[in-house]
Design an enzyme around this catalytic site. Structure first.
Site, short mmCIF file in Angstrom:
data_model
loop_
_atom_site.label_atom_id
_atom_site.label_comp_id
_atom_site.label_asym_id
_atom_site.label_seq_id
_atom_site.Cartn_x
_atom_site.Cartn_y
_atom_site.Cartn_z
N GLU A 72 -13.66 -8.31 -7.99
CA GLU A 72 -13.58 -9.37 -6.92
C GLU A 72 -14.54 -10.44 -7.03
O GLU A 72 -15.60 -10.22 -7.23
CB GLU A 72 -13.74 -8.49 -5.69
CG GLU A 72 -13.77 -9.26 -4.20
CD GLU A 72 -12.84 -10.33 -4.13
OE1 GLU A 72 -11.57 -9.76 -3.98
OE2 GLU A 72 -12.91 -11.59 -4.09
N ASP A 78 -3.13 -8.07 -7.64
CA ASP A 78 -2.70 -8.61 -5.86
C ASP A 78 -3.48 -9.89 -5.89
O ASP A 78 -4.37 -9.92 -4.98
CB ASP A 78 -3.20 -7.40 -5.13
CG ASP A 78 -2.89 -7.92 -3.75
OD1 ASP A 78 -2.08 -8.85 -3.61
OD2 ASP A 78 -3.61 -7.13 -2.91
N SER A 103 -6.47 -1.85 -0.67
CA SER A 103 -6.09 -1.06 -1.86
C SER A 103 -7.18 -0.41 -2.62
O SER A 103 -6.90 0.95 -2.89
CB SER A 103 -5.31 -1.87 -2.81
OG SER A 103 -6.40 -3.16 -3.23
N HIS A 112 0.91 -1.15 0.18
CA HIS A 112 0.02 0.08 -0.02
C HIS A 112 0.76 1.15 -0.04
O HIS A 112 0.39 2.51 -0.50
CB HIS A 112 -0.89 0.05 0.99
CG HIS A 112 -1.97 -1.18 0.99
ND1 HIS A 112 -2.75 -1.60 2.11
CD2 HIS A 112 -2.51 -1.81 -0.04
CE1 HIS A 112 -3.49 -2.69 1.64
NE2 HIS A 112 -3.37 -2.83 0.31
N GLY A 152 -10.54 -10.80 -12.76
CA GLY A 152 -9.60 -9.53 -12.80
C GLY A 152 -8.72 -9.79 -13.95
O GLY A 152 -8.44 -8.88 -14.91
N HIS A 154 -7.76 -7.75 -8.33
CA HIS A 154 -7.97 -8.35 -7.04
C HIS A 154 -8.16 -7.78 -5.91
O HIS A 154 -7.36 -7.14 -5.05
CB HIS A 154 -6.74 -9.53 -6.79
CG HIS A 154 -6.62 -10.61 -8.01
ND1 HIS A 154 -5.95 -10.14 -9.09
CD2 HIS A 154 -6.83 -11.93 -8.02
CE1 HIS A 154 -6.06 -11.03 -9.87
NE2 HIS A 154 -6.49 -12.28 -9.32
C1 LIG Z 1 -5.02 -10.51 -1.78
S1 LIG Z 1 -6.60 -10.31 -1.84
C2 LIG Z 1 -6.80 -8.58 -2.42
C3 LIG Z 1 -6.39 -7.58 -1.45
C4 LIG Z 1 -6.50 -6.08 -1.91
N1 LIG Z 1 -5.92 -6.07 -3.35
C5 LIG Z 1 -5.96 -4.96 -0.91
O1 LIG Z 1 -4.70 -4.62 -1.03
O2 LIG Z 1 -6.54 -4.43 -0.15
C6 LIG Z 1 -7.04 -11.04 -3.29
C7 LIG Z 1 -8.31 -11.16 -3.66
O3 LIG Z 1 -8.49 -11.48 -5.09
C8 LIG Z 1 -9.89 -12.29 -5.12
N2 LIG Z 1 -9.63 -13.22 -6.41
C9 LIG Z 1 -9.14 -14.32 -6.47
N3 LIG Z 1 -9.10 -14.62 -7.98
C10 LIG Z 1 -9.71 -13.57 -8.47
C11 LIG Z 1 -9.68 -13.43 -9.74
N4 LIG Z 1 -9.54 -14.20 -10.77
N5 LIG Z 1 -10.57 -12.20 -10.19
C12 LIG Z 1 -10.93 -11.42 -9.25
N6 LIG Z 1 -10.54 -11.57 -7.96
C13 LIG Z 1 -10.04 -12.49 -7.57
C14 LIG Z 1 -9.81 -13.20 -3.89
O4 LIG Z 1 -11.18 -13.49 -3.56
C15 LIG Z 1 -9.40 -11.95 -2.90
O5 LIG Z 1 -10.23 -11.51 -2.25
#
Ligand SMILES: C[S@@+](CC[C@H](N)C(=O)[O-])C[C@H]1O[C@@H](n2cnc3c(N)ncnc32)[C@H](O)[C@@H]1O
Length: 275
Positions: free
Chosen positions: A114, A160, A96, A19, A140, A42
């Site tokens: 998401e 991410d 994020s 971040h 994503g 993500h």
């Molecule tokens: C590490 S977390 C994201 C944290 C966020 N970027 C942050 O920094 O606050 C990863 C997220 O990606 C989601 N996810 C996993 N595969 C995905 C995809 N193919 N497309 C969109 N979201 C996805 C998961 O459900 C999870 O909530």
């Protein structure tokens, strides 16, 4: 089906690094008036209660945002600090998308993706009244491809993943190559965990061998690499970073490492491919 929930990890040392790099990059880019498209492939839930069942189960934030003493960090941390401090004081940590929404301006747009059935509605609700933001529950990686090249002159992408899907390490490389092919000026940030160093080395090799130029990485390791189970550190790979970012991280990372990592911890700043 996705099982990873970022609520267990929000505010940990990996989030802090990710971040700060995000805020520093946006801080520079918003100095010019032209609009920006921000894409979070993500996105997670957007905001996390640190008193939740998930967060208190791991208490990971205590070794991240909870251990930071902002008064001993460089002034260049200010944009991150100014957003996080009041939210943290209220018992939450911003994800994020929320950080980006705070940094960005009226003329900018945010596209958030998401797929988790619990986190998607939370994210949607959080941004229900923000007309700059569109939230989707679609994949994503595919959505990024479809949005490139952006209508806006400038685009910033945060990738991410949770790396719970085995081929995420390959999917991120493919997504980056496709996005860059369609919009070579796109600013891309990729978060990666350090669990297996060989896997990280392969990721670096695949991206630096892709023909893309101007690539940096910033890593914070809690301890030296092990062959054991679990994450020992994490990094941010940045493509087309603002030119000031490396110098800013050179100032910030040693201070962050001093506060967050163990005696065998480390930080890395490396230019993988020159401009
Ligand atoms: C590490 S977390 C994201 C944290 C966020 N970027 C942050 O920094 O606050 C990863 C997220 O990606 C989601 N996810 C996993 N595969 C995905 C995809 N193919 N497309 C969109 N979201 C996805 C998961 O459900 C999870 O909530």
């Amino acid at each position: 089906m996705l099982s990873y929930r970022h609520a267990f990890h929000a505010g940990n040392y990996a989030d802090v690094l990710k971040h700060i790099v995000l805020c520093k990059s946006l801080e520079y880019l918003i100095q010019k008036p032209r609009s920006i498209l921000y894409i979070d492939t993500h996105a997670g839930a957007g905001q996390y209660a640190l008193h939740s069942k998930q967060s208190t189960k791991t208490d990971e934030y205590k070794n991240g945002i909870g251990a930071l003493d902002f008064s001993c960090l460089a002034e260049s941390i200010n944009s991150y600090r100014d957003i996080v401090k009041p939210i943290f004081s209220a018992g939450y940590y911003p994800g994020s998308p929320l950080l980006a929404a705070h940094m960005l301006r009226q003329q900018d747009k945010l596209r958030l993706f998401e797929m988790h059935s619990t986190d998607y509605p939370l994210l949607e609700q959080l941004f229900a009244n923000d007309r700059r933001v569109i939230v989707n529950d679609s994949d994503g990686y595919h959505s990024l491809k479809a949005l490139m090249p952006a209508k806006q002159a400038r685009a910033v992408v945060l990738i991410d993943p949770s790396y719970e899907v085995k081929n995420d390490f390959q999917l991120v490389v493919d997504a980056i190559k496709q996005a860059h092919r369609r919009m070579s000026a796109v600013h891309i940030m990729l978060w990666y965990p350090i669990v297996d160093r060989q896997r990280v080395d392969r990721l670096m090799k695949n991206i630096s061998g892709s023909g893309i130029r101007d690539i940096w990485r910033f890593e914070l390791g809690m301890e030296t690499d092990t062959h054991g189970y679990g994450m020992t550190g994490s990094g941010m790979l940045v493509i087309n970073p603002p030119w000031v970012l490396a110098d800013q991280m050179l100032e910030l990372l040693p201070l962050l490492a001093k506060q967050l990592v163990t005696d065998s911890g480390y930080y890395t700043i490396e230019q993988l491919v020159a401009e």
